[in-house]
Write a protein that holds these residues in place. Sequence first.
Motif, PDB file in Angstrom:
ATOM      1  N   ASN A  20      29.524  34.513  39.584  1.00  0.00           N
ATOM      2  CA  ASN A  20      30.945  34.823  39.463  1.00  0.00           C
ATOM      3  C   ASN A  20      31.243  36.309  39.529  1.00  0.00           C
ATOM      4  O   ASN A  20      32.341  36.709  39.904  1.00  0.00           O
ATOM      5  CB  ASN A  20      31.502  34.244  38.160  1.00  0.00           C
ATOM      6  N   GLY A  21      30.286  37.145  39.126  1.00  0.00           N
ATOM      7  CA  GLY A  21      30.488  38.580  39.128  1.00  0.00           C
ATOM      8  C   GLY A  21      31.550  39.009  38.133  1.00  0.00           C
ATOM      9  O   GLY A  21      32.170  38.178  37.452  1.00  0.00           O
ATOM     10  N   VAL A  22      31.749  40.300  38.054  1.00  0.00           N
ATOM     11  CA  VAL A  22      32.761  40.846  37.152  1.00  0.00           C
ATOM     12  C   VAL A  22      34.146  40.378  37.587  1.00  0.00           C
ATOM     13  O   VAL A  22      35.006  40.099  36.761  1.00  0.00           O
ATOM     14  CB  VAL A  22      32.675  42.390  37.097  1.00  0.00           C
ATOM     15  N   GLY A  24      34.878  37.539  38.683  1.00  0.00           N
ATOM     16  CA  GLY A  24      35.051  36.209  38.115  1.00  0.00           C
ATOM     17  C   GLY A  24      35.541  36.259  36.678  1.00  0.00           C
ATOM     18  O   GLY A  24      36.342  35.428  36.254  1.00  0.00           O
ATOM     19  N   ILE A  25      35.058  37.260  35.930  1.00  0.00           N
ATOM     20  CA  ILE A  25      35.534  37.429  34.550  1.00  0.00           C
ATOM     21  C   ILE A  25      37.025  37.744  34.559  1.00  0.00           C
ATOM     22  O   ILE A  25      37.808  37.143  33.829  1.00  0.00           O
ATOM     23  CB  ILE A  25      34.764  38.550  33.830  1.00  0.00           C
ATOM     24  N   VAL A  26      37.405  38.670  35.407  1.00  0.00           N
ATOM     25  CA  VAL A  26      38.819  39.065  35.487  1.00  0.00           C
ATOM     26  C   VAL A  26      39.672  37.888  35.951  1.00  0.00           C
ATOM     27  O   VAL A  26      40.713  37.597  35.358  1.00  0.00           O
ATOM     28  CB  VAL A  26      38.987  40.271  36.443  1.00  0.00           C
ATOM     29  N   ASP A  27      39.223  37.210  36.985  1.00  0.00           N
ATOM     30  CA  ASP A  27      39.992  36.088  37.525  1.00  0.00           C
ATOM     31  C   ASP A  27      40.110  34.927  36.547  1.00  0.00           C
ATOM     32  O   ASP A  27      41.023  34.114  36.656  1.00  0.00           O
ATOM     33  CB  ASP A  27      39.368  35.581  38.831  1.00  0.00           C
ATOM     34  N   SER A  28      39.179  34.833  35.581  1.00  0.00           N
ATOM     35  CA  SER A  28      39.204  33.717  34.639  1.00  0.00           C
ATOM     36  C   SER A  28      40.311  33.841  33.599  1.00  0.00           C
ATOM     37  O   SER A  28      40.603  32.886  32.894  1.00  0.00           O
ATOM     38  CB  SER A  28      37.855  33.608  33.929  1.00  0.00           C
ATOM     39  N   GLY A  29      40.902  35.031  33.505  1.00  0.00           N
ATOM     40  CA  GLY A  29      42.014  35.215  32.582  1.00  0.00           C
ATOM     41  C   GLY A  29      41.626  35.630  31.174  1.00  0.00           C
ATOM     42  O   GLY A  29      42.416  35.457  30.247  1.00  0.00           O
ATOM     43  N   ASN A 106      36.332  41.128  51.303  1.00  0.00           N
ATOM     44  CA  ASN A 106      36.223  39.741  51.753  1.00  0.00           C
ATOM     45  C   ASN A 106      35.173  38.985  50.940  1.00  0.00           C
ATOM     46  O   ASN A 106      35.398  37.847  50.524  1.00  0.00           O
ATOM     47  CB  ASN A 106      35.871  39.676  53.242  1.00  0.00           C
ATOM     48  N   PHE A 107      34.016  39.618  50.726  1.00  0.00           N
ATOM     49  CA  PHE A 107      32.949  38.968  49.969  1.00  0.00           C
ATOM     50  C   PHE A 107      33.385  38.650  48.542  1.00  0.00           C
ATOM     51  O   PHE A 107      33.228  37.532  48.063  1.00  0.00           O
ATOM     52  CB  PHE A 107      31.688  39.842  49.951  1.00  0.00           C
ATOM     53  N   PHE A 108      33.948  39.634  47.843  1.00  0.00           N
ATOM     54  CA  PHE A 108      34.316  39.415  46.449  1.00  0.00           C
ATOM     55  C   PHE A 108      35.529  38.500  46.296  1.00  0.00           C
ATOM     56  O   PHE A 108      35.809  38.009  45.208  1.00  0.00           O
ATOM     57  CB  PHE A 108      34.512  40.736  45.709  1.00  0.00           C
ATOM     58  N   GLY A 109      36.221  38.241  47.398  1.00  0.00           N
ATOM     59  CA  GLY A 109      37.323  37.304  47.362  1.00  0.00           C
ATOM     60  C   GLY A 109      36.889  35.860  47.559  1.00  0.00           C
ATOM     61  O   GLY A 109      37.690  34.944  47.397  1.00  0.00           O
ATOM     62  N   LEU A 110      35.611  35.648  47.895  1.00  0.00           N
ATOM     63  CA  LEU A 110      35.102  34.295  48.096  1.00  0.00           C
ATOM     64  C   LEU A 110      34.952  33.562  46.763  1.00  0.00           C
ATOM     65  O   LEU A 110      34.740  34.194  45.729  1.00  0.00           O
ATOM     66  CB  LEU A 110      33.726  34.343  48.772  1.00  0.00           C
ATOM     67  N   PRO A 111      34.987  32.242  46.793  1.00  0.00           N
ATOM     68  CA  PRO A 111      34.687  31.471  45.577  1.00  0.00           C
ATOM     69  C   PRO A 111      33.238  31.724  45.157  1.00  0.00           C
ATOM     70  O   PRO A 111      32.383  32.031  45.994  1.00  0.00           O
ATOM     71  CB  PRO A 111      34.873  30.016  46.017  1.00  0.00           C
ATOM     72  N   ALA A 112      32.959  31.578  43.878  1.00  0.00           N
ATOM     73  CA  ALA A 112      31.631  31.883  43.330  1.00  0.00           C
ATOM     74  C   ALA A 112      30.520  31.135  44.062  1.00  0.00           C
ATOM     75  O   ALA A 112      29.468  31.715  44.353  1.00  0.00           O
ATOM     76  CB  ALA A 112      31.597  31.562  41.840  1.00  0.00           C
ATOM     77  N   GLU A 113      30.714  29.865  44.381  1.00  0.00           N
ATOM     78  CA  GLU A 113      29.655  29.084  45.008  1.00  0.00           C
ATOM     79  C   GLU A 113      29.297  29.621  46.394  1.00  0.00           C
ATOM     80  O   GLU A 113      28.151  29.589  46.818  1.00  0.00           O
ATOM     81  CB  GLU A 113      29.982  27.594  45.055  1.00  0.00           C
TER      82      GLU A 113
END
Length: 121
Positions: A20-22, A24-29, A106-113
């Motif tokens: 998920n990367g960092v 992913g933490i931010v996007d998780s709310g 583009n890469f960091f905008g991809l879904p985690a999977e």
Amino acid sequence: MAPSIDNESSLFNFVVRDGNGVKGIVDSGISKVPQAYIQPPAEQINKNNATKCLFPPIDLSRLDGPDHDEVVNQIVRAAETLGFFQVINHGIHVQLLESLEQTVHNFFGLPAEKKLCIAKK
């Protein structure tokens, strides 16, 4: 829904193992920065110590001359104390830098999977 990141192990799993990367933490709310990402107060840059913590850009064109060792020491000092640095006169064309920036976005905008599949290659 925010992930369970109440300890360093679960934080590592969410960010690294699960891909998920960092971001992913931010996007998780989440509403609070995980402790692992908070710099100790004595090392934090604030308006009282900002001027003594700022590093000037490092001129890479000086690597091929008599200032080689000084430039290397500037890089090491910045990397060890601040964790990043700015370089100038590196010879990389602006178009390549802009393309790299777009690719990273583009890469960091991809879904985690999808990021996990790419990162494992």
